[in-house]
Design a protein around this motif. Structure first.
Motif, PDB file in Angstrom:
ATOM      1  N   ARG A 287       0.814  -1.219   0.000  1.00  0.00           N
ATOM      2  CA  ARG A 287       0.000   0.000   0.000  1.00  0.00           C
ATOM      3  C   ARG A 287       0.846   1.268   0.000  1.00  0.00           C
ATOM      4  O   ARG A 287       0.634   2.183  -0.817  1.00  0.00           O
ATOM      5  CB  ARG A 287      -0.931   0.004   1.210  1.00  0.00           C
ATOM      6  CG  ARG A 287      -1.781   1.282   1.318  1.00  0.00           C
ATOM      7  CD  ARG A 287      -2.668   1.251   2.549  1.00  0.00           C
ATOM      8  NE  ARG A 287      -3.679   0.205   2.445  1.00  0.00           N
ATOM      9  CZ  ARG A 287      -4.825   0.351   1.789  1.00  0.00           C
ATOM     10  NH1 ARG A 287      -5.094   1.494   1.167  1.00  0.00           N
ATOM     11  NH2 ARG A 287      -5.687  -0.643   1.752  1.00  0.00           N
ATOM     12  N   ALA A 288       1.799   1.379   0.904  1.00  0.00           N
ATOM     13  CA  ALA A 288       2.592   2.602   1.016  1.00  0.00           C
ATOM     14  C   ALA A 288       3.376   2.862  -0.269  1.00  0.00           C
ATOM     15  O   ALA A 288       3.427   3.998  -0.769  1.00  0.00           O
ATOM     16  CB  ALA A 288       3.538   2.516   2.211  1.00  0.00           C
ATOM     17  N   THR A 291       0.739   3.685  -3.253  1.00  0.00           N
ATOM     18  CA  THR A 291       0.096   4.984  -3.065  1.00  0.00           C
ATOM     19  C   THR A 291       1.095   6.116  -3.258  1.00  0.00           C
ATOM     20  O   THR A 291       0.798   7.138  -3.901  1.00  0.00           O
ATOM     21  CB  THR A 291      -0.541   5.073  -1.664  1.00  0.00           C
ATOM     22  OG1 THR A 291      -1.480   4.010  -1.508  1.00  0.00           O
ATOM     23  CG2 THR A 291      -1.251   6.401  -1.476  1.00  0.00           C
ATOM     24  N   GLY A 292       2.291   5.943  -2.712  1.00  0.00           N
ATOM     25  CA  GLY A 292       3.320   6.964  -2.878  1.00  0.00           C
ATOM     26  C   GLY A 292       3.691   7.160  -4.342  1.00  0.00           C
ATOM     27  O   GLY A 292       3.856   8.288  -4.811  1.00  0.00           O
TER      28      GLY A 292
END
Length: 495
Positions: A287-288, A291-292
């Motif tokens: 996710r990180a 999304t980043g």
């Protein structure tokens, strides 16, 4: 309204029909129409606009149209060069400059395909030869093209009598390149490394790893090299898209740096489609990172417009029809996901709200599912009191049918006559039967969209779709786009 004014409005509508088609349609199957209907509809529009509005037809090359239609416009302009004489020498010169600048932006395989189409149509006039000669001379290394696009280069050189040299002198000598293409058995070796690697790859397994990936694939199969081992070893020579296509099939796993896709350089829409292709559990696990990467790509796409759009609300379509087709898998949903992150970047800090048709609130986990209750989501978005409302959808409002159009009509005619909120509908799907992208309401400007990163420019051109701007106003806008396009992309003089 005078007849002249009415004719101008009709002409502007005709042109916008074509622009929307040229942005969205690639002649491939869509969710609700097959490839034959798409090609037939698109072919009619090309013929109609070229014959009736040739100056605008050529000017479309300066807009954010897709590569399929850009190549088709170039082909039609070169096949009908005699028609340009009716508009004077300035128009012919402008056409040549636009064609040259657009060819420089097209992938080389499309240009070689275009050359084959011109050859089949028996087009080989002086103007065409000059434009193609300049394009070929600007190629960084014709040795690479001779290996990767051998048939295309050979056919073009023979039919258009093109010299096999580059303007910079880079690449193999003309004689060596000519022998490689037309008399491959004459030389025992080549000075140009890539040409010689191609020769050696027929009998030397190690030489294939010096070749472009798509060429080396065939040699690897012939030598019986295991696919996974081949992909890992050839990885340094892969392009970004080749890495993306082969990452999962290689069996290397997420942490293998040899074939791992570099998300930091991927364009926004391509990145969104990559994310959507991942299983849900992998999206959650990464996710990180994902999304980043999406937010960084969105900020690059927003550029100087970042944070300037004020309070923004988005209605985004993740219904079943956003799954696209076999040829354009999840494309509409990818545009919506990329648009979500781009609109977040364009909005003022802390002033962005998004409403997905499914009701989901986690953009990373969206998937094509269910009906399209656009009307309900539009009501939710308008309650946010935005400065801008952007709707990204194929326009098939069906839960209940027509509610979105009625909500927007009442909003514009009764509740927001001062137009405090700007509303625009961006549609990623071409409707072959209607010769346009499907609209939600007559009062809402609609434009076609193929790549999310084009959203700011397409929101601007959508203003012409409200039926109040005549062709003269649209032509003035196109003239500005031509000037900007040539200023940025022109590499040489026109023909």
């Amino acid at each position: 309204m005078t007849e002249e004014t009415r004719a101008g409005l009709v002409a502007a509508e005709d042109v916008l029909l074509f622009v929307n088609a040229a942005v969205t349609s690639t002649g491939q199957r869509e969710f609700r129409s097959d490839a034959h209907r798409q090609r037939l509809s698109l072919g009619f529009l090309h013929e109609y606009v070229r014959v009736n509005y040739r100056t605008v037809y050529a000017a479309s090359l300066a807009l954010d149209i897709n590569d399929h239609n850009a190549a088709r416009i170039v082909e039609q302009l070169l096949r009908t060069a005699g028609e340009a004489a009716e508009y004077g020498p300035d128009q012919k010169r402008t056409e040549g400059r636009l064609i040259a600048a657009r060819l420089a932006l097209l992938p080389p395989q499309r240009v070689y395909r275009l050359m084959r189409a011109l050859r089949a149509a028996k087009v080989s006039n002086r103007r065409t030869r000059a434009i193609l000669r300049d394009w070929l001379a600007a190629r960084p290394d014709l040795g690479h093209d001779a290996v990767k696009y051998r048939a295309g280069l050979k056919s073009a050189a023979r039919h258009f009598h093109l010299p096999l040299t580059t303007a910079t002198g880079a690449g193999p000598a003309a004689g060596e390149l000519g022998d490689f293409l037309f008399a491959p058995g004459v030389r025992p070796r080549y000075e140009h490394g890539l040409l010689d690697a191609y020769r050696r790859a027929h009998y030397e397994q190690g030489a294939l790893y010096e070749l472009p990936f798509t060429v080396a694939e065939g040699f690897a199969a012939g030598h019986g090299v295991q696919r996974s081992a081949f992909v890992k070893r050839i990885a340094p020579r892969m392009t970004r898209l080749e890495r993306l296509r082969t990452q999962r099939e290689s069996g290397a796993g997420e942490k293998d740096a040899a074939v791992r896709t570099d998300l930091s350089v991927m364009p926004l829409t391509r990145l969104a489609l990559y994310v959507l292709a991942l299983p849900a559990d992998e999206r959650i696990r990464r996710r990180a990172e994902l999304t980043g990467a999406l937010r960084r790509a969105a900020r690059r796409a927003a550029g100087a417009y970042a944070g300037t759009w004020g309070r923004v609300a988005a209605v985004l379509d993740d219904s079943h029809s956003s799954s696209g087709s076999g040829e354009k898998r999840r494309r509409p949903l990818g545009v919506a996901l990329g648009g979500h992150f781009l609109l977040e970047a364009l909005a003022a800090p802390g002033s962005y709200g998004a409403w997905w048709t499914s009701g989901r609130t986690d953009p990373l986990l969206v998937r094509p599912h269910g009906p399209t209750p656009l009307g309900t989501r539009v009501i939710d978005a308008l309650e946010y009191a935005p400065d801008r409302l952007v709707i990204v959808s194929d326009g098939w409002d069906n839960a209940p049918p027509g509610l979105a159009g009625e909500v927007l009509r009442v909003w514009r005619t009764r509740l927001d006559r001062e137009r405090r909120t700007t509303v625009v509908h961006l549609n990623p799907v071409y409707d072959a039967d209607g010769f346009d992208v499907r609209r939600l309401a007559a009062s809402v400007p609609t434009a076609g969209i193929r790549d999310a990163e084009d959203l700011p420019a397409l929101a601007e051109i959508a203003q012409f779709a409200e039926g109040r701007t005549a062709l003269a106003g649209l032509q003035a806008y196109l003239d500005r786009r031509i000037e900007d396009f040539l200023l940025v992309h022109e590499g040489g003089g026109g023909r």
